[in-house]
Motif scaffolding. Structure first.
Motif, PDB file in Angstrom:
ATOM      1  N   THR A 107      -8.247   1.745 -62.826  1.00 18.64           N
ATOM      2  CA  THR A 107      -8.438   1.696 -64.279  1.00 18.64           C
ATOM      3  C   THR A 107      -8.667   3.099 -64.834  1.00 18.64           C
ATOM      4  O   THR A 107      -8.851   4.057 -64.073  1.00 18.64           O
ATOM      5  N   TYR A 108      -8.718   3.177 -66.150  1.00 15.39           N
ATOM      6  CA  TYR A 108      -9.053   4.426 -66.828  1.00 15.39           C
ATOM      7  C   TYR A 108     -10.473   4.399 -67.381  1.00 15.39           C
ATOM      8  O   TYR A 108     -10.915   5.366 -68.005  1.00 15.39           O
ATOM      9  N   MET A 109     -11.157   3.296 -67.166  1.00 17.59           N
ATOM     10  CA  MET A 109     -12.454   3.128 -67.808  1.00 17.59           C
ATOM     11  C   MET A 109     -13.603   3.234 -66.814  1.00 17.59           C
ATOM     12  O   MET A 109     -13.522   2.741 -65.690  1.00 17.59           O
ATOM     13  N   TYR A 110     -14.685   3.852 -67.269  1.00 16.06           N
ATOM     14  CA  TYR A 110     -15.899   3.937 -66.470  1.00 16.06           C
ATOM     15  C   TYR A 110     -16.778   2.729 -66.764  1.00 16.06           C
ATOM     16  O   TYR A 110     -16.833   2.219 -67.881  1.00 16.06           O
ATOM     17  N   SER A 111     -17.474   2.286 -65.734  1.00 14.14           N
ATOM     18  CA  SER A 111     -18.452   1.217 -65.876  1.00 14.14           C
ATOM     19  C   SER A 111     -19.725   1.614 -65.148  1.00 14.14           C
ATOM     20  O   SER A 111     -19.706   2.473 -64.276  1.00 14.14           O
ATOM     21  N   ASP A 112     -20.812   0.970 -65.545  1.00 17.39           N
ATOM     22  CA  ASP A 112     -22.097   1.233 -64.903  1.00 17.39           C
ATOM     23  C   ASP A 112     -22.329   0.234 -63.780  1.00 17.39           C
ATOM     24  O   ASP A 112     -22.181  -0.975 -63.958  1.00 17.39           O
ATOM     25  N   TRP A 113     -22.727   0.759 -62.648  1.00 21.59           N
ATOM     26  CA  TRP A 113     -22.983  -0.057 -61.455  1.00 21.59           C
ATOM     27  C   TRP A 113     -24.388   0.244 -60.943  1.00 21.59           C
ATOM     28  O   TRP A 113     -24.897   1.356 -61.125  1.00 21.59           O
ATOM     29  N   ARG A 114     -24.972  -0.733 -60.304  1.00 20.88           N
ATOM     30  CA  ARG A 114     -26.265  -0.482 -59.673  1.00 20.88           C
ATOM     31  C   ARG A 114     -26.328  -1.150 -58.310  1.00 20.88           C
ATOM     32  O   ARG A 114     -25.644  -2.146 -58.060  1.00 20.88           O
ATOM     33  N   GLY A 115     -27.169  -0.583 -57.462  1.00 18.30           N
ATOM     34  CA  GLY A 115     -27.357  -1.157 -56.140  1.00 18.30           C
ATOM     35  C   GLY A 115     -28.505  -2.142 -56.126  1.00 18.30           C
ATOM     36  O   GLY A 115     -29.162  -2.381 -57.144  1.00 18.30           O
ATOM     37  N   GLN A 116     -28.767  -2.715 -54.966  1.00 11.92           N
ATOM     38  CA  GLN A 116     -29.912  -3.609 -54.838  1.00 11.92           C
ATOM     39  C   GLN A 116     -31.172  -2.741 -54.851  1.00 11.92           C
ATOM     40  O   GLN A 116     -31.140  -1.572 -54.539  1.00 11.92           O
ATOM     41  N   GLY A 117     -32.247  -3.267 -55.241  1.00 14.09           N
ATOM     42  CA  GLY A 117     -33.478  -2.500 -55.324  1.00 14.09           C
ATOM     43  C   GLY A 117     -34.100  -2.271 -53.959  1.00 14.09           C
ATOM     44  O   GLY A 117     -33.877  -3.022 -53.009  1.00 14.09           O
ATOM     45  N   THR A 118     -34.873  -1.216 -53.869  1.00 16.58           N
ATOM     46  CA  THR A 118     -35.654  -0.953 -52.670  1.00 16.58           C
ATOM     47  C   THR A 118     -37.096  -0.692 -53.089  1.00 16.58           C
ATOM     48  O   THR A 118     -37.362   0.088 -54.006  1.00 16.58           O
ATOM     49  N   GLN A 119     -38.018  -1.358 -52.423  1.00 17.55           N
ATOM     50  CA  GLN A 119     -39.424  -1.289 -52.822  1.00 17.55           C
ATOM     51  C   GLN A 119     -40.073  -0.006 -52.307  1.00 17.55           C
ATOM     52  O   GLN A 119     -39.955   0.330 -51.119  1.00 17.55           O
ATOM     53  N   VAL A 120     -40.759   0.663 -53.200  1.00 13.01           N
ATOM     54  CA  VAL A 120     -41.583   1.814 -52.838  1.00 13.01           C
ATOM     55  C   VAL A 120     -43.017   1.475 -53.227  1.00 13.01           C
ATOM     56  O   VAL A 120     -43.296   1.154 -54.378  1.00 13.01           O
ATOM     57  N   THR A 121     -43.899   1.525 -52.252  1.00  8.76           N
ATOM     58  CA  THR A 121     -45.313   1.234 -52.493  1.00  8.76           C
ATOM     59  C   THR A 121     -46.147   2.408 -52.038  1.00  8.76           C
ATOM     60  O   THR A 121     -46.033   2.856 -50.887  1.00  8.76           O
ATOM     61  N   VAL A 122     -46.959   2.910 -52.946  1.00  8.08           N
ATOM     62  CA  VAL A 122     -47.816   4.055 -52.653  1.00  8.08           C
ATOM     63  C   VAL A 122     -49.258   3.594 -52.732  1.00  8.08           C
ATOM     64  O   VAL A 122     -49.728   3.150 -53.781  1.00  8.08           O
ATOM     65  N   SER A 123     -49.954   3.689 -51.620  1.00  9.90           N
ATOM     66  CA  SER A 123     -51.346   3.254 -51.574  1.00  9.90           C
ATOM     67  C   SER A 123     -52.272   4.425 -51.870  1.00  9.90           C
ATOM     68  O   SER A 123     -51.979   5.577 -51.534  1.00  9.90           O
TER      69      SER A 123
END
Length: 120
Positions: free
Chosen positions: A103-119
């Motif tokens: 295509t000639y068009m851009y689209s927005d894509w996202r991946g699956q989330g990854t959890q970051v936990t800071v204690s």
């Protein structure tokens, strides 16, 4: 097109984590790549982004602590997170603006989330 993220986990305050994301599939060109995070009850925050040229942008909350980098040949984007704070705890998503080769068009894509936990 798929974005595959990895690298989240649990870390103590002051520690570091590195997130990685690889784009695959029918990719013609990638414009911007980046990372955003979500915390329940809060607005989504674009943490960092990097353009194809290498120009970067950071949220004020992470400036001086996070560094984003990308490999255009491999279609990957990494986020090095240093001096992590409890308030950095969130689900992190990689996102990218991609033009498939068909295509000639851009689209927005996202991946699956990854959890970051800071204690603390």
């Amino acid at each position: 097109v798929q974005l595959q993220a990895s690298g989240g986990g649990l870390v103590q305050a002051g520690g570091s984590l590195r997130l990685s994301c690889a784009a695959s599939g029918d990719i013609g060109r990638i414009d911007t790549m980046g990372w955003y995070r979500r915390v329940p009850g809060k607005q989504r925050e674009q943490v960092a982004s990097v353009m194809e040229s290498g120009s970067t942008n950071y949220a004020d909350s992470v400036k001086g602590r996070f560094a984003i980098s990308r490999d255009n040949a491999k279609n990957t984007v990494d986020l090095q997170m240093n001096n992590l704070r409890p308030e950095d705890t969130a689900v992190y998503y990689c996102n990218a603006r991609i033009r498939p080769s068909t295509t000639y068009m851009y689209s927005d894509w996202r991946g699956q989330g990854t959890q970051v936990t800071v204690s603390s």
